[in-house]
Design an enzyme around this catalytic site. Structure first.
Site, PDB file in Angstrom:
ATOM      1  N   VAL A  32      47.138  47.162  35.440  1.00 25.52           N
ATOM      2  CA  VAL A  32      47.605  46.616  36.728  1.00 25.52           C
ATOM      3  C   VAL A  32      48.163  45.202  36.548  1.00 25.52           C
ATOM      4  O   VAL A  32      49.222  44.857  37.088  1.00 25.52           O
ATOM      5  CB  VAL A  32      46.460  46.619  37.765  1.00 25.52           C
ATOM      6  CG1 VAL A  32      46.928  46.009  39.079  1.00 25.52           C
ATOM      7  CG2 VAL A  32      45.932  48.027  37.979  1.00 25.52           C
ATOM      8  N   ARG A  63      40.641  39.081  27.897  1.00 25.58           N
ATOM      9  CA  ARG A  63      39.683  39.187  26.791  1.00 25.58           C
ATOM     10  C   ARG A  63      40.417  39.069  25.459  1.00 25.58           C
ATOM     11  O   ARG A  63      39.979  38.417  24.543  1.00 25.58           O
ATOM     12  CB  ARG A  63      38.962  40.536  26.862  1.00 25.58           C
ATOM     13  CG  ARG A  63      37.657  40.458  27.618  1.00 25.58           C
ATOM     14  CD  ARG A  63      36.808  41.656  27.289  1.00 25.58           C
ATOM     15  NE  ARG A  63      37.509  42.887  27.597  1.00 25.58           N
ATOM     16  CZ  ARG A  63      37.129  43.747  28.525  1.00 25.58           C
ATOM     17  NH1 ARG A  63      36.057  43.518  29.210  1.00 25.58           N
ATOM     18  NH2 ARG A  63      37.802  44.847  28.757  1.00 25.58           N
ATOM     19  N   LYS A 223      37.026  54.063  47.876  1.00 24.50           N
ATOM     20  CA  LYS A 223      38.217  53.885  48.730  1.00 24.50           C
ATOM     21  C   LYS A 223      37.919  54.314  50.162  1.00 24.50           C
ATOM     22  O   LYS A 223      38.383  53.677  51.122  1.00 24.50           O
ATOM     23  CB  LYS A 223      39.378  54.684  48.144  1.00 24.50           C
ATOM     24  CG  LYS A 223      39.831  54.153  46.786  1.00 24.50           C
ATOM     25  CD  LYS A 223      40.724  55.145  46.073  1.00 24.50           C
ATOM     26  CE  LYS A 223      41.172  54.647  44.714  1.00 24.50           C
ATOM     27  NZ  LYS A 223      41.755  55.699  43.867  1.00 24.50           N
TER      28      LYS A 223
HETATM   29  N1  HSE Z   1      41.526  56.087  38.844  1.00 22.56           N
HETATM   30  C1  HSE Z   1      42.193  55.849  40.083  1.00 22.56           C
HETATM   31  C2  HSE Z   1      42.806  57.159  40.549  1.00 22.56           C
HETATM   32  C3  HSE Z   1      43.244  54.793  39.895  1.00 22.56           C
HETATM   33  O1  HSE Z   1      42.957  58.077  39.733  1.00 22.56           O
HETATM   34  O2  HSE Z   1      43.132  57.283  41.719  1.00 22.56           O
HETATM   35  C4  HSE Z   1      43.827  54.265  41.171  1.00 22.56           C
HETATM   36  O3  HSE Z   1      42.866  53.789  42.048  1.00 22.56           O
END
Ligand code: HSE
Length: 452
Positions: A32, A63, A223
């Site tokens: 990201v 890192r 989410k």
């Molecule tokens: N791992 C998450 C997905 C990435 O596959 O939706 C995006 O939030």
């Protein structure tokens, strides 16, 4: 070179000659972060034009500094200490895209305590520590923006908080995990097995660092808590989500759902009922003719039912580097426009101002209500009448019964679609059904969502 559009037309005497750039410190430069760096650089003029001032990356914590330097070049100062970015006097806003919940909480709280706005795509952080982080942000009068945390490219947080602000939201439902949708699509369309499909999703960068978060439904639950809080004005409460992933899903169910005119999708559903809010993440049957059934690959889609707007639907990439960057930068543009505004006049973190938050309780599993799909291995196809009649006697009204198409190595499988039934009633009936003499194996039960 950025030019202030207003000044270029007609200079205003009271306006400063040069508008100060918004100075961004970024923690993390992985999938990201690197996407955000690229898009910020590529669309610099458009972004500044919209924000009213330039947005400049002034510091990055990573890192692996060698890898970070290869991405951002020699002009952006690097550090391996995220707290340095979080507290640095030259940073106005901290972009946290490192992920995780422990150290990320510390960095974000430190940034807030130092009066910095925060932009994050870290749904786990907000689902677990959101209450603490938003309270700290309110105390310090800073913004915490997180559009990239939910269905990345889809501006669903903005839609709920702003576009649908007139509505009493009744429900929100959607495909909010790209990895599982990618896996389910590959299993259905290409007959890939689960492990091979997951490996492809990981190679494409869709999956979380720990893919168990995706396939066990935890990422979608993170989410959903944010969607529900914004929809209903409730606090963020991960513990109240009933979560079921896709790891136990069998190919025979994917095929049987198709046979009945449905497709299986991992859905997050938040529904307001009289007595409280129902929060569920689970694989569910969606009518094959519904738009939601046609959301494939790593794409996401979210539907919102408002009392005034009716049903609205939002579709877009659910994972990916620049797709998430799109949301992160939109948040930065919002932050760039905040200068001089009082916190009370801004869009509240969770859509509602603190004094107007709702105390709606979360409903226990037993109180959820919906139609179900059952696959019942039976001793013989002739027992179809006996079993469906028995279900009706358990207060489980049956809508449709069929025999599954023959599968290699499998005995007769009875498929049942029920009418809507209380989950508590369904669970009791399933428990008793498992011991029924006609039943020859483990009964599978999945929810059916009409999304009407
Ligand atoms: N791992 C998450 C997905 C990435 O596959 O939706 C995006 O939030």
């Amino acid at each position: 070179m950025y030019r202030d559009p207003v000044q270029s037309l007609e200079p205003l005497p009271s306006r400063p000659a040069a508008i100060r750039a918004l100075r961004v410190g970024m923690i993390g430069i992985g999938t990201v972060g690197s996407g955000t760096f690229r898009v910020l650089a590529r669309n610099q003029a458009e972004i500044a034009g919209r924000a009213g001032r330039p947005i400049e990356l002034v510091m990055v914590a990573a890192r692996n500094l060698v890898r970070a330097a290869a991405i951002v070049g020699a002009d952006v100062p690097l550090t391996d200490d995220p707290l340095r970015v979080a507290t640095h006097p030259d940073v106005d806003v901290v972009v946290e895209v490192a992920g995780g919940t422990g150290p990320a909480r510390e960095w974000v709280l430190a940034a807030i305590a130092h009066g910095k706005h925060v932009v994050t795509a870290n749904k786990a952080l907000l689902a677990v520590h959101g209450a603490e982080i938003f309270a700290a942000a309110r105390r310090h009068g800073v913004a915490v923006a997180y559009e990239g945390a939910v269905a990345v490219s889809i501006p669903i947080v903005k839609a709920l908080r702003e576009g649908l602000a007139a509505n009493r939201i009744e429900w929100v439902a959607g495909i909010i995990n790209g990895t599982t949708n990618f896996i389910l699509s590959k299993m259905r369309d290409e007959g890939l097995d689960f492990a091979a499909a997951l490996a492809q999703a990981q190679a494409l960068g869709y999956a979380e660092a720990d893919p168990a978060f995706d396939i066990e439904g935890i990422d979608a639950a993170h989410k959903l808590t944010l969607l529900a809080a914004n929809a209903f004005g409730t606090t963020v409460r991960l513990a109240d989500v009933q979560v079921q992933g896709i790891t136990a899903l069998e190919r025979v169910d994917v095929a049987s759902a198709e046979q009945l005119g449905y497709r299986i999708k991992l859905l997050g559903v938040a529904r307001r009922r009289e007595e409280g809010v129902e929060l569920r993440v689970q694989p569910a049957l969606v009518p094959a003719s519904h738009l939601m059934a046609h959301v494939s690959g790593s794409m996401n889609a979210v539907m919102v039912k408002g009392d005034a707007s009716g049903v609205t639907m939002y579709y877009g990439a659910g994972a990916g580097s620049e797709q998430t960057a799109s949301a992160v930068i939109a948040d930065l543009v919002d932050v760039a426009r905040l200068d001089g505004t009082h916190a009370a006049q801004r869009v509240p973190h969770l859509g509602f101002h603190a004094h107007a938050m709702s105390a709606l309780p979360a409903l226990p599993r037993a109180e959820a209500c919906g139609a179900h799909y059952l696959r019942i291995p039976v001793q013989a196809a002739s027992q179809i009448e006996a079993v469906s009649g028995w279900l009706a006697g358990q207060q489980v009204p049956v809508q449709q019964v069929a025999l599954a198409a023959a599968q290699p190595g499998m005995g007769a499988q009875l498929l049942v679609l029920t009418q809507p039934v209380r989950q508590g009633t369904m669970d009791l009936a399933l428990h008793a059904l498992q011991a029924h003499p006609s039943v020859a194996g483990k009964v599978t039960a999945l929810c059916v969502e009409a999304l009407a």
